[in-house]
Design an enzyme around this catalytic site. Sequence first.
Site, PDB file in Angstrom:
ATOM      1  N   HIS A  83      16.967  42.937  17.921  1.00  0.00           N
ATOM      2  CA  HIS A  83      18.088  43.034  18.857  1.00  0.00           C
ATOM      3  C   HIS A  83      17.721  44.018  19.975  1.00  0.00           C
ATOM      4  CE1 HIS A  83      21.639  41.565  16.140  1.00  0.00           C
ATOM      5  NE2 HIS A  83      20.672  40.662  16.275  1.00  0.00           N
ATOM      6  N   GLU A 100      19.156  46.569  21.265  1.00  0.00           N
ATOM      7  CA  GLU A 100      19.355  47.998  20.997  1.00  0.00           C
ATOM      8  C   GLU A 100      18.227  48.564  20.137  1.00  0.00           C
ATOM      9  OE1 GLU A 100      21.485  45.445  20.496  1.00  0.00           O
ATOM     10  OE2 GLU A 100      23.526  46.187  20.232  1.00  0.00           O
TER      11      GLU A 100
HETATM   12 ZN    ZN Z   1      22.542  44.227  16.870  1.00  0.00          ZN
END
Ligand code: ZN
Length: 156
Positions: A48, A50
């Site tokens: 992901h 982040e």
């Molecule tokens: Zn995530």
Amino acid sequence: MRLALAEAGRAVRGGDVPVGAVVLAADGTTVLASGHNEREATGDPTAHAEVLAIRRAAADLGEWRLSGCTLVVTLEPCTMCAGALVQSRVDRVVYGARDEKAGAAGSLWDVVRDRRLNHRPEVIGDVLPDDCARLLTDFFRNSPRTSSGDSHRPDR
Ligand SMILES: [Zn+2]
């Protein structure tokens, strides 16, 4: 958030849901690292935006603690990313669009501000939410995967 939006746009090239993130240094303006969703591109379920951004920021700083740093992301973090953000000790999480179905920074859960945890970053949500959400709705509208419905779920 404009930088995170630009980063999100890069995810689409790899067939990924457009979510982008940047990590700002303690001065609030220096960009330490950025990342976009690369789950499809790399076959990594944890890729992901982040997680990739905080990994790169930590590598850049040479330590795992991102104290003083701010993570800016176009979509409210999921539980995995919320956990990673708590572990990274970032001071601030800024997100764009809310994720009512899977968000873990105030929508479905509030992992980042759970009072039982020692470290609780400040959360600032709904920053340019329409721009951030539009990227997602455009992506899902054009994606064959969602022709059977459930088109608003940002299942990245
Ligand atoms: Zn995530």
